[in-house]
Scaffold this motif. Structure first.
Motif, mmCIF file in Angstrom:
data_model
loop_
_atom_site.group_PDB
_atom_site.id
_atom_site.type_symbol
_atom_site.label_atom_id
_atom_site.label_comp_id
_atom_site.label_asym_id
_atom_site.label_seq_id
_atom_site.Cartn_x
_atom_site.Cartn_y
_atom_site.Cartn_z
ATOM 1 N N ARG A 51 -17.568 1.068 -0.833
ATOM 2 C CA ARG A 51 -17.629 2.133 0.076
ATOM 3 C C ARG A 51 -18.668 1.865 1.379
ATOM 4 O O ARG A 51 -18.300 2.076 2.346
ATOM 5 N N CYS A 101 2.853 6.592 0.126
ATOM 6 C CA CYS A 101 2.487 7.275 1.506
ATOM 7 C C CYS A 101 3.738 6.179 2.468
ATOM 8 O O CYS A 101 4.184 5.247 1.979
ATOM 9 N N THR A 122 -5.582 4.305 11.545
ATOM 10 C CA THR A 122 -6.407 4.724 12.817
ATOM 11 C C THR A 122 -6.096 3.938 13.981
ATOM 12 O O THR A 122 -6.555 2.579 13.938
ATOM 13 N N ARG A 131 0.890 -1.286 -0.212
ATOM 14 C CA ARG A 131 -0.105 -0.067 0.048
ATOM 15 C C ARG A 131 0.897 1.261 -0.040
ATOM 16 O O ARG A 131 0.437 2.199 -0.800
ATOM 17 N N TYR A 155 -9.001 -1.638 4.355
ATOM 18 C CA TYR A 155 -9.879 -1.131 4.955
ATOM 19 C C TYR A 155 -10.118 -2.001 6.048
ATOM 20 O O TYR A 155 -11.079 -2.537 6.329
ATOM 21 N N VAL A 200 -7.865 0.603 9.014
ATOM 22 C CA VAL A 200 -7.179 1.390 8.043
ATOM 23 C C VAL A 200 -8.524 2.092 7.129
ATOM 24 O O VAL A 200 -9.218 1.562 6.739
ATOM 25 N N ARG A 201 -8.023 3.213 6.939
ATOM 26 C CA ARG A 201 -9.019 4.146 6.262
ATOM 27 C C ARG A 201 -8.323 4.773 4.916
ATOM 28 O O ARG A 201 -8.099 6.042 5.172
ATOM 29 N N SER A 202 -8.163 4.080 3.993
ATOM 30 C CA SER A 202 -7.507 4.687 2.870
ATOM 31 C C SER A 202 -8.218 5.658 2.088
ATOM 32 O O SER A 202 -9.545 5.379 2.068
ATOM 33 N N PRO A 203 -7.664 6.570 1.524
ATOM 34 C CA PRO A 203 -8.556 7.683 1.022
ATOM 35 C C PRO A 203 -9.241 7.002 -0.356
ATOM 36 O O PRO A 203 -10.180 7.613 -1.029
ATOM 37 N N THR A 204 -8.672 6.041 -0.960
ATOM 38 C CA THR A 204 -8.944 5.609 -2.247
ATOM 39 C C THR A 204 -8.546 4.046 -2.104
ATOM 40 O O THR A 204 -7.643 3.534 -1.441
ATOM 41 N N ASP A 241 0.559 5.736 7.406
ATOM 42 C CA ASP A 241 -0.528 6.486 7.088
ATOM 43 C C ASP A 241 -1.660 6.009 6.650
ATOM 44 O O ASP A 241 -1.790 4.644 6.323
ATOM 45 N N HIS A 242 -2.877 6.546 6.876
ATOM 46 C CA HIS A 242 -4.082 6.127 6.803
ATOM 47 C C HIS A 242 -4.586 4.997 7.934
ATOM 48 O O HIS A 242 -5.636 4.366 7.778
#
Length: 421
Positions: free
Chosen positions: A354, A178, A185, A172, A312, A294-298, A182-183
């Motif tokens: 999503r 990144c 939480t 990732r 995710y 994991v909260r990936s923006p895409t 990163d991403h």
């Protein structure tokens, strides 16, 4: 159209699931795994809601899972003398499960089942002891991704690279440019899983759990006749600091250092803890990790995509396995639906997943306090509430408010796709 050439990184549950469904679209899939062989250890995991739907779409999978089902029949919080406050059992309905799943199976068993279902497929190849050294993809996302490998495999071009290598995915980080964390939480908790010699339940199939002050949770469950399965969870209060850093630092020092860290954290807990800690030092299946979201923006970038915990990880919801299986199904289904237009397939994957991810990553704010309260008074209160709701049966009502993992499967309808084979 030429056969789609796909690289899947990671051979745990998300990887073989992705390989299974992509092969059904006619793609040729190579799965690489950094470990030298298939990992068959790990904790008990659940298949729930949308995961049940996907499982039932794979011929033979439900029967194979049922044949390997954990012997656990229920769970109870206990006093330090082992006396239970009450017992929570499964509902008997796979479509509306309780905390005790109808499809609870050991991670290694499910991993083996999915591997065995794909390893002889002419469109699937597994390479163990391999990982990515670098990936190169054009800024526009058009054209293949050039992948260089770390351990001898020839540099190759792939139409699609799929990261299935867990919450702290290095793939990732490469694909999204990144950092590894990163991403992520944090949930302010870590967990350890292992088995110990001897039947600490004395033949019972009801698991037992004890909580000690400081958010220390310990449970024992049935395993093989001469073994006991252990789960430890350490939950810390949110104070703004990086509370799991000492755990991660111990992990960097190696397995022995991490075991000593865990043993120190659980000193003076009482009950069967001394036997459990002794067994932990001797066992060969110890595994521990930080639990995060994991909260990936895409979910994709160009010809790179994320499936399962890499994209995710749900954290403290109990839905990781089902999300991974669902993501694999939807990714392949959307690519097959938009055959010849990979960009449209990846866009469809994002749009379909999503809403499911958003719902299944919801962690009730009181859940950590239920599992592992911080104070002796809070533990006393939790235990007596647990005794009351199990005695009265209102747990069936209460579980509706414990998050997405306990909802009805029909609340997450999945698209139907046409497959090549």
């Amino acid at each position: 159209m030429t056969q789609l050439k796909v690289l899947v990184v990671g051979a745990s549950i998300a990887g073989p699931s992705t390989a299974y469904w992509l092969a059904k679209t006619g793609a040729h899939v190579t799965v690489i795994e950094r470990f030298p062989q298939l990992r068959t250890g790990g904790q008990a995991i659940d298949i729930r809601t949308a995961g049940v739907t996907v499982m039932q779409k794979i011929p033979g999978l439900e029967a194979a899972v049922s044949a390997k089902k954990s012997p656990l029949e229920g769970i109870s919080f206990v006093r330090k003398n082992g006396q239970p406050y009450g017992v929570l059992r499964s509902t008997g309905n796979p479509e509306q499960q309780s905390l005790v799943s109808e499809y609870e199976v050991f991670r290694g068993d499910l991993n083996r089942i999915l591997f065995d279902m794909t390893k002889d497929n002419p469109n699937v190849q597994y390479i163990f002891g391999e990982q990515i050294a670098s990936m190169q993809q054009s800024e526009s996302g058009e054209g293949p991704i050039k992948v260089e490998f770390a351990n001898g495999s020839a540099t190759s071009d792939y139409d699609l690279v799929v990261a299935c290598d867990g919450a702290t995915s290095r793939t990732r980080a490469m694909g999204l440019a990144c950092a590894v964390r990163d991403h992520i939480t944090p949930h302010n908790l870590w967990a350890a899983y292992f088995s110990v010699q001897g039947d600490l339940l004395n033949g019972s199939k009801i698991g037992q759990a004890l909580t000690a002050p400081g958010g220390r949770f310990l449970s024992i469950g049935p395993d093989q006749p001469s073994k006991t399965l252990v789960t430890l969870m350490a939950i810390y209060p949110k104070d703004g600091s990086d509370v799991t850093l000492p755990f991660r630092e111990a992990a960097k020092q190696g397995d022995d250092a991490l075991r000593r860290f865990v043993a120190h954290h659980y000193k003076d807990v009482g009950w069967v803890t001394e036997k459990v800690m002794q067994g932990m030092m001797e066992t060969d299946d110890f595994y521990a990790s930080e639990i995060v979201q994991v909260r990936s923006p895409t979910l994709y970038k160009g010809r790179f995509a994320l499936v399962g915990d890499a994209g995710y990880a749900p954290g403290f919801t109990g839905f990781g396995t089902s999300l991974a299986m669902t993501g694999a199904y939807v990714l392949a289904g959307e690519i097959g639906k938009h055959k010849g237009d990979l960009a449209a397939g990846l866009k469809g994957y994002e749009e379909q997943m999503r809403p499911i991810i958003t719902e299944m990553q919801k962690v009730p704010p009181f859940l950590p306090g239920i599992v592992a309260p911080q104070s002796a008074w809070a533990i006393w209160l939790r235990n007596h509430i647990f005794a009351f709701i199990t005695w009265t049966g209102i747990i069936e009502f209460a579980q509706k408010y414990l998050g997405g993992a306990f909802t009805n499967s029909s609340q997450y309808p999945l698209p139907e796709y046409q497959w090549v084979s």
